[in-house]
Design an enzyme around this catalytic site. Structure first.
Site, PDB file in Angstrom:
ATOM      1  N   LYS A 132       1.100  -1.044  -0.052  1.00 29.61           N
ATOM      2  CA  LYS A 132      -0.400  -0.017   0.295  1.00 29.61           C
ATOM      3  C   LYS A 132       0.608   1.454   0.281  1.00 29.61           C
ATOM      4  O   LYS A 132       0.465   2.426   0.395  1.00 29.61           O
ATOM      5  CB  LYS A 132      -1.133  -0.083   1.345  1.00 29.61           C
ATOM      6  CG  LYS A 132      -1.952  -1.336   1.138  1.00 29.61           C
ATOM      7  CD  LYS A 132      -2.719  -1.596   0.362  1.00 29.61           C
ATOM      8  CE  LYS A 132      -3.120  -0.595  -0.674  1.00 29.61           C
ATOM      9  NZ  LYS A 132      -4.307  -1.215  -2.033  1.00 29.61           N
ATOM     10  N   GLY A 176       2.147   2.495  -2.847  1.00 31.58           N
ATOM     11  CA  GLY A 176       2.307   3.261  -3.464  1.00 31.58           C
ATOM     12  C   GLY A 176       3.113   2.116  -5.123  1.00 31.58           C
ATOM     13  O   GLY A 176       3.823   2.863  -6.335  1.00 31.58           O
ATOM     14  N   THR A 177       2.831   1.238  -4.797  1.00 28.48           N
ATOM     15  CA  THR A 177       4.343  -0.013  -5.289  1.00 28.48           C
ATOM     16  C   THR A 177       3.696  -0.204  -6.953  1.00 28.48           C
ATOM     17  O   THR A 177       4.695  -0.568  -7.663  1.00 28.48           O
ATOM     18  CB  THR A 177       4.592  -0.817  -4.780  1.00 28.48           C
ATOM     19  OG1 THR A 177       3.287  -1.497  -4.875  1.00 28.48           O
ATOM     20  CG2 THR A 177       5.370  -0.992  -3.518  1.00 28.48           C
ATOM     21  N   ARG A 230       5.422   4.310   2.675  1.00 26.88           N
ATOM     22  CA  ARG A 230       4.237   6.128   3.295  1.00 26.88           C
ATOM     23  C   ARG A 230       3.758   6.074   4.416  1.00 26.88           C
ATOM     24  O   ARG A 230       4.439   5.136   5.153  1.00 26.88           O
ATOM     25  CB  ARG A 230       2.875   5.327   2.609  1.00 26.88           C
ATOM     26  CG  ARG A 230       1.946   5.871   2.836  1.00 26.88           C
ATOM     27  CD  ARG A 230       1.044   5.236   1.590  1.00 26.88           C
ATOM     28  NE  ARG A 230      -0.512   5.583   1.541  1.00 26.88           N
ATOM     29  CZ  ARG A 230      -1.802   5.262   0.838  1.00 26.88           C
ATOM     30  NH1 ARG A 230      -1.583   4.028   0.117  1.00 26.88           N
ATOM     31  NH2 ARG A 230      -2.798   5.916   1.093  1.00 26.88           N
TER      32      ARG A 230
HETATM   33  N1  LIG Z   1      -0.911   7.625  -9.152  1.00 30.94           N
HETATM   34  C1  LIG Z   1      -1.418   7.011  -8.222  1.00 30.94           C
HETATM   35  N2  LIG Z   1      -2.875   6.275  -8.601  1.00 30.94           N
HETATM   36  C2  LIG Z   1      -3.445   6.319  -7.949  1.00 30.94           C
HETATM   37  N3  LIG Z   1      -2.695   4.986  -6.652  1.00 30.94           N
HETATM   38  C3  LIG Z   1      -1.590   6.169  -6.450  1.00 30.94           C
HETATM   39  C4  LIG Z   1      -1.195   6.545  -7.461  1.00 30.94           C
HETATM   40  N4  LIG Z   1      -0.106   6.910  -6.691  1.00 30.94           N
HETATM   41  C5  LIG Z   1       0.251   6.407  -5.140  1.00 30.94           C
HETATM   42  N5  LIG Z   1      -1.430   5.795  -5.205  1.00 30.94           N
HETATM   43  C6  LIG Z   1      -1.280   5.264  -4.031  1.00 30.94           C
HETATM   44  O1  LIG Z   1      -0.992   3.642  -3.987  1.00 30.94           O
HETATM   45  C7  LIG Z   1      -1.647   3.018  -2.663  1.00 30.94           C
HETATM   46  C8  LIG Z   1      -1.701   1.694  -3.353  1.00 30.94           C
HETATM   47  O2  LIG Z   1      -0.493   0.664  -3.091  1.00 30.94           O
HETATM   48  P1  LIG Z   1       0.573   0.111  -3.529  1.00 30.94           P
HETATM   49  O3  LIG Z   1      -0.023  -0.304  -4.898  1.00 30.94           O
HETATM   50  O4  LIG Z   1       1.988  -0.400  -3.133  1.00 30.94           O
HETATM   51  O5  LIG Z   1      -0.820  -1.066  -2.963  1.00 30.94           O
HETATM   52  S1  LIG Z   1      -0.457  -2.873  -3.231  1.00 30.94           S
HETATM   53  O6  LIG Z   1       0.217  -3.009  -2.115  1.00 30.94           O
HETATM   54  O7  LIG Z   1      -0.028  -3.245  -4.084  1.00 30.94           O
HETATM   55  O8  LIG Z   1      -1.896  -3.097  -3.477  1.00 30.94           O
HETATM   56  C9  LIG Z   1      -3.120   3.755  -2.653  1.00 30.94           C
HETATM   57  O9  LIG Z   1      -3.296   3.555  -1.689  1.00 30.94           O
HETATM   58  P2  LIG Z   1      -5.061   3.707  -1.886  1.00 30.94           P
HETATM   59  O10 LIG Z   1      -4.839   5.442  -1.490  1.00 30.94           O
HETATM   60  O11 LIG Z   1      -4.769   3.965  -0.067  1.00 30.94           O
HETATM   61  O12 LIG Z   1      -5.881   3.075  -2.190  1.00 30.94           O
HETATM   62  C10 LIG Z   1      -2.754   5.091  -3.597  1.00 30.94           C
HETATM   63  O13 LIG Z   1      -2.908   5.920  -2.616  1.00 30.94           O
END
Ligand SMILES: Nc1ncnc2c1ncn2[C@@H]1O[C@H](COP(=O)(O)OS(=O)(=O)O)[C@@H](OP(=O)(O)O)[C@H]1O
EC number: 2.8.2.-
Length: 390
Positions: free
Chosen positions: A147, A149-150, A228
């Site tokens: 979660k 932003g990977t 984060r």
């Molecule tokens: N550009 C863009 N668009 C959408 N979301 C974005 C972006 N950049 C960072 N994020 C943040 O990424 C969060 C999800 O993190 P991961 O991708 O690492 O999640 S996972 O572990 O693979 O499930 C996700 O967390 P949540 O907001 O809680 O859904 C986003 O805040």
């Protein structure tokens, strides 16, 4: 006898003697049908060819296509990359997320939901044309955090022509290590000289065995960690679980072992994953700090091009991804790509990214901030980077 039959007689009129006959020119309809059939065959071939590589990365389809060959490959393997020989003839014990105890809800090593951007997003045609090159073990891995932003980071990086990455999370170093490096390599896309192979599996960061295993593959592997604020990360983690299981207890009740004393339940993975300093200690036993890059999940949203600049430098790539590649999508509330890899259309991450979080009792949030503060400060010290979470 022996001469060609002429007139109205066919060769079948001569018992035992089938003489070659020039075929009459096919009528236009048959010719068109034959052409259509040939085109269909070519299309089918291209489709199956591309599926053989892209399906390999999709969990659940691993027994199809190229993945099946790898699945049956011997677990002892000689890997050629950088001349390193890796012999994996043992069955390792299952990997353990660091210190994660009894899971009340979804575990630390849970799989990312398969949003549309997760699978290899190459179209059949472009995978067909990218069929040259060879599969390499990754030189760089996004190891965490869940979660953080990977997915955004990987999708943005894939825009770079010198980056090729697996779409889905392979979970090799935590869940499938016994399948061997040949299996793992077979999941990778083909690369040409000078291109970097990458993957992302956020649970590696909290998996006790992952540092030693990645180092055994290659101690030169570059590691990227998207971090984060651990409090919002925990809430994000909880929100994901809640979306799948709406009947779970509240965030507030899961946070505490004892609400009256305010004792935090560090065995809950949503809390445990955020102890970044603790997890990092294990990585530093196997990798020098300069081989790790810490990306700010917050800055990745605020200034994606700035953060991507750091990542490209770290990977030794030309700075090709710049602010020209992004636009802010007001509806989504996040930066999106003007053009995704292999497409000319704008692309935002799917609806499983950027969910609305539930309101959490501000007192609980404050208690968590206090709890994480010393761990955050230690993490800033270790990385030499203040992420500004306090
Ligand atoms: N550009 C863009 N668009 C959408 N979301 C974005 C972006 N950049 C960072 N994020 C943040 O990424 C969060 C999800 O993190 P991961 O991708 O690492 O999640 S996972 O572990 O693979 O499930 C996700 O967390 P949540 O907001 O809680 O859904 C986003 O805040």
């Amino acid at each position: 006898m022996g001469q060609r039959l002429s007139g109205g007689r066919s060769c079948l009129d001569v018992p035992g003697r089938l003489l070659p006959q020039p075929l009459p020119p096919p009528p236009p309809v048959r010719r068109k049908l034959a052409l259509l059939f040939a085109m269909l065959c070519v299309w089918l071939y291209m489709f199956l060819y591309s599926c053989a590589s892209s399906c390999a990365a999709a969990p659940g389809l691993l027994l199809l296509g190229s993945g099946s060959r790898a699945a049956h490959a011997p677990s002892t393997l000689t890997a050629t990359r950088e001349g390193a020989l890796h012999r994996l003839s043992f069955r390792p014990p299952p990997a353990t997320p660091l210190g994660v105890g009894q899971e009340v809800v979804e575990g630390a090593a849970s799989q990312e939901e398969q949003s549309p951007e997760a699978p290899d997003s190459l179209s059949p045609i472009s995978s067909f044309f990218s069929g040259s090159g060879s599969k390499q073990l990754p030189q760089a891995i996004i190891i965490g955090v869940k979660k953080g932003g990977t997915r955004a980071l990987l999708e943005f990086l894939r825009v770079h022509p010198d980056v090729r990455a697996v779409g889905a999370e392979p979970h090799f170093f935590d869940r499938s290590y016994d399948k061997g490096l040949a299996w793992y390599r077979d999941l990778m896309p083909r690369t040409l000289d000078g291109q970097i192979t990458m993957e992302k599996t956020p649970s590696y960061f909290v998996t006790r065995e992952a540092p030693a295993r990645i180092s055994a593959m290659s101690k030169d592997t570059k590691l990227i960690v998207v971090v984060r604020d651990p409090v919002t990360r925990a809430i994000s983690d909880y929100t994901q679980t809640l979306s799948k299981r709406p009947d779970i207890p509240t965030f507030e009740s899961l946070t505490f072992r004892n609400r009256t004393t305010g004792l935090i339940d560090t065995s809950w993975s949503a809390i445990q994953i955020g102890l970044y300093a603790k997890h990092l200690e294990h990585w530093l036993l196997h990798f020098p700090l300069h081989q790790m890059l810490f990306v700010s999940g917050e800055r990745l949203i605020r200034d994606p091009a700035g953060e991507l600049g750091r990542v490209q430098d770290f990977l030794g790539l030309k700075r090709i991804i710049t602010d020209k590649h992004f636009y802010f999508n007001k509806t989504k509330g996040f930066p999106c790509l003007k053009k995704a890899e292999g497409s000319s259309k704008p692309h935002c991450l799917g609806k499983t990214k950027g969910r609305t979080h539930p309101d959490i009792d501000p007192e609980v949030v404050q208690r968590l901030r206090d709890f994480y503060r010393p761990f955050n400060l230690k993490f800033y010290q270790m990385t030499g980077h203040d992420f500004g979470w306090n």
